[in-house]
Motif scaffolding. Structure first.
Motif, PDB file in Angstrom:
ATOM      1  N   ARG A   1     -24.031   3.990 -12.754  1.00 45.79           N
ATOM      2  CA  ARG A   1     -24.807   3.735 -11.564  1.00 45.79           C
ATOM      3  C   ARG A   1     -24.252   2.554 -10.793  1.00 45.79           C
ATOM      4  O   ARG A   1     -23.759   1.579 -11.354  1.00 45.79           O
ATOM      5  CB  ARG A   1     -26.262   3.466 -11.941  1.00 45.79           C
ATOM      6  CG  ARG A   1     -26.993   4.667 -12.477  1.00 45.79           C
ATOM      7  CD  ARG A   1     -27.284   5.664 -11.376  1.00 45.79           C
ATOM      8  NE  ARG A   1     -28.110   5.074 -10.349  1.00 45.79           N
ATOM      9  CZ  ARG A   1     -29.431   5.039 -10.383  1.00 45.79           C
ATOM     10  NH1 ARG A   1     -30.071   5.573 -11.401  1.00 45.79           N
ATOM     11  NH2 ARG A   1     -30.119   4.483  -9.415  1.00 45.79           N
TER      12      ARG A   1
ATOM     13  N   GLU B   1     -29.624  -1.914   6.229  1.00 40.56           N
ATOM     14  CA  GLU B   1     -30.649  -1.185   5.487  1.00 40.56           C
ATOM     15  C   GLU B   1     -31.868  -0.886   6.357  1.00 40.56           C
ATOM     16  O   GLU B   1     -32.481   0.170   6.233  1.00 40.56           O
ATOM     17  CB  GLU B   1     -31.058  -1.982   4.249  1.00 40.56           C
ATOM     18  CG  GLU B   1     -30.026  -1.960   3.143  1.00 40.56           C
ATOM     19  CD  GLU B   1     -29.696  -0.551   2.681  1.00 40.56           C
ATOM     20  OE1 GLU B   1     -30.634   0.192   2.336  1.00 40.56           O
ATOM     21  OE2 GLU B   1     -28.494  -0.190   2.700  1.00 40.56           O
TER      22      GLU B   1
ATOM     23  N   SER C   1     -20.170  -0.896  -6.549  1.00 42.35           N
ATOM     24  CA  SER C   1     -21.334  -1.683  -6.139  1.00 42.35           C
ATOM     25  C   SER C   1     -21.000  -2.656  -5.019  1.00 42.35           C
ATOM     26  O   SER C   1     -21.854  -2.949  -4.178  1.00 42.35           O
ATOM     27  CB  SER C   1     -21.891  -2.463  -7.337  1.00 42.35           C
ATOM     28  OG  SER C   1     -22.357  -1.596  -8.343  1.00 42.35           O
TER      29      SER C   1
ATOM     30  N   ASN D   1     -27.603  -0.082  -5.064  1.00 41.08           N
ATOM     31  CA  ASN D   1     -27.917   0.457  -3.754  1.00 41.08           C
ATOM     32  C   ASN D   1     -27.971  -0.668  -2.719  1.00 41.08           C
ATOM     33  O   ASN D   1     -27.726  -1.835  -3.040  1.00 41.08           O
ATOM     34  CB  ASN D   1     -29.238   1.234  -3.794  1.00 41.08           C
ATOM     35  CG  ASN D   1     -30.391   0.393  -4.309  1.00 41.08           C
ATOM     36  OD1 ASN D   1     -30.463  -0.809  -4.045  1.00 41.08           O
ATOM     37  ND2 ASN D   1     -31.308   1.007  -5.032  1.00 41.08           N
ATOM     38  N   GLY D   2     -28.277  -0.315  -1.494  1.00 38.44           N
ATOM     39  CA  GLY D   2     -28.260  -1.304  -0.426  1.00 38.44           C
ATOM     40  C   GLY D   2     -29.260  -2.421  -0.625  1.00 38.44           C
ATOM     41  O   GLY D   2     -28.964  -3.601  -0.375  1.00 38.44           O
ATOM     42  N   GLU D   3     -30.464  -2.079  -1.082  1.00 38.09           N
ATOM     43  CA  GLU D   3     -31.488  -3.108  -1.289  1.00 38.09           C
ATOM     44  C   GLU D   3     -31.092  -4.070  -2.398  1.00 38.09           C
ATOM     45  O   GLU D   3     -31.283  -5.283  -2.278  1.00 38.09           O
ATOM     46  CB  GLU D   3     -32.819  -2.432  -1.616  1.00 38.09           C
ATOM     47  CG  GLU D   3     -33.400  -1.617  -0.460  1.00 38.09           C
ATOM     48  CD  GLU D   3     -34.727  -0.984  -0.828  1.00 38.09           C
ATOM     49  OE1 GLU D   3     -35.156  -1.166  -1.981  1.00 38.09           O
ATOM     50  OE2 GLU D   3     -35.320  -0.318   0.043  1.00 38.09           O
ATOM     51  N   GLN D   4     -30.531  -3.539  -3.489  1.00 34.28           N
ATOM     52  CA  GLN D   4     -30.106  -4.406  -4.584  1.00 34.28           C
ATOM     53  C   GLN D   4     -28.933  -5.292  -4.165  1.00 34.28           C
ATOM     54  O   GLN D   4     -28.870  -6.461  -4.556  1.00 34.28           O
ATOM     55  CB  GLN D   4     -29.732  -3.548  -5.794  1.00 34.28           C
ATOM     56  CG  GLN D   4     -30.914  -2.847  -6.435  1.00 34.28           C
ATOM     57  CD  GLN D   4     -30.483  -1.878  -7.513  1.00 34.28           C
ATOM     58  OE1 GLN D   4     -29.424  -1.252  -7.423  1.00 34.28           O
ATOM     59  NE2 GLN D   4     -31.309  -1.727  -8.532  1.00 34.28           N
TER      60      GLN D   4
END
Length: 373
Positions: free
Chosen positions: A30, A130, A97, A33-36
């Motif tokens: 994995r 985002e 990432s 994502n954008g928020e993380q």
């Protein structure tokens, strides 16, 4: 583990693969994502700005991450930093990432010793991206639900309702109207060949995706999409806004112009646009001004080339690029609202027309039988 061995003055002689657990394999597969990614960038910039050392900031960030996935990535980055790698090199081990643009900006911040400021700007950029993505998703949610509802209604009518109604006309003995015959044919096709059609459609989509991995078919598909009346200009504004913001952040972080242009061009996924930006890089390398090179491509909106020229003349190119990106974001939001404003009534009209056709096709034979009686 390597650091602990070195502290104990031990040298590993053999290395063998350990047993992989399902959870660990999922964690490696994995990506953030954008928020993380925005959370990671914002927290790291805040911690470094408060005076913490990089390894201490990464340790504290891993504890505050709020998830095993980001915690493992941050701890691995910290271990690589402690081994002597730069933060840019440590992030490169997780390239899924941390994109190339992100890592290049981090590297520029490290070299210029303005890493906290660069991280803050990067966090703002990721958060703005985002927000735009979420706004697009929310705007497309209602049309998507409407499309799915329309398809389900039509499928239900053709597979369940129409066959039951057709039984009434089976023994009439007269020629049915063309609308009724067409509806019966569509119902029979949906009942007997519906699953086959779905399978063929899925196979066609899979084949298209495999085919579009090759540069030539993908370039042809991208050129076709970019030539569409409403969708094409919307994509152009979105991608050139992304290009302007990325280039502005890289230049503001101290990245060389040619390197910043090359990285920003790679961040654009649409191949015809990327080809034009690659030509811009070539012209700038040969000595042309950036504004002139953008104008010569013929596809770049005049607003971007004018603002870039003004930024070059005033010596404040990053700020002008940010201004251009904000203008493109506003135009994208307006164009998206206009496109959805056209699409939603058209979709409702199409759905109503299909239902009306089904109703008329069922009622026409009934009217004819009443006239015969």
């Amino acid at each position: 583990a390597r650091r602990v061995l070195r502290e104990q003055q031990l040298v590993p002689l053999t290395v063998s693969a350990g047993r992989r657990t399902g959870h660990g394999e999922w964690g490696r597969r994995r990506a953030l994502n954008g928020e993380q990614l925005a959370l990671f960038t914002r927290l790291l910039g805040t911690l470094l700005k408060s005076g913490l050392a990089l390894d201490d900031a990464l340790t504290l960030l891993a504890r505050q991450a709020g998830g095993q996935q980001i915690e493992r990535i941050v701890l691995d980055v910290r271990a690589r930093v402690l081994e002597g790698h730069t933060l840019e090199q440590a992030l490169a081990a997780h390239d899924r990432s941390f994109p190339e643009v992100f890592r290049a900006t981090i590297g520029a911040g490290e070299r210029s010793r303005h890493l906290p400021l660069v991280l803050t700007e990067l966090a703002g950029y990721i958060e703005a991206r985002e927000r735009l993505r979420q706004r697009v998703r929310l705007a497309l949610l209602y049309p998507a639900v409407l499309c799915v509802t329309a398809l389900l209604v039509v499928a239900g009518l053709l597979t369940y309702v129409v066959p039951e109604v057709v039984k009434v006309f089976a023994d009439v003995g007269q020629r049915l109207p063309w609308a009724t015959r067409a509806l019966i044919a569509a119902s029979e096709a949906a009942r007997h060949h519906g699953l086959t059609a779905l399978g063929l459609g899925a196979a066609a989509v899979w084949t298209m995706r495999r085919l579009c991995r090759r540069p030539a078919p993908r370039r042809a598909l991208h050129a076709l999409v970019l030539g569409l009346p409403v969708l094409g200009p919307l994509i152009l504004q979105t991608e050139y806004g992304k290009f302007a913001r990325t280039l502005g952040i890289l230049l503001g972080g101290g990245v060389d112009m040619l390197d910043a242009l090359t990285i920003s061009a790679k961040a654009v996924p649409w191949l015809p646009l990327r080809d034009g930006l690659t030509e811009v890089v070539t012209q700038v390398r040969e000595g042309a001004a950036l504004g002139h090179a953008l104008r010569e491509t013929g596809r770049v909106p005049p607003l971007l080339s004018h603002l870039v020229t003004s930024g070059e003349q005033s010596g404040d190119l990053p700020r002008m690029l940010e201004t251009a990106a904000e203008a493109f974001d506003q135009k994208t939001a307006s164009a998206l609202g206009f496109a959805l404003g056209l699409f939603e009534p058209l979709l409702i009209f199409t759905m109503g027309a299909l239902v009306l056709f089904v109703v008329v096709a069922i009622l026409l034979p009934i009217f004819e039988m009443n006239q015969l009686v």
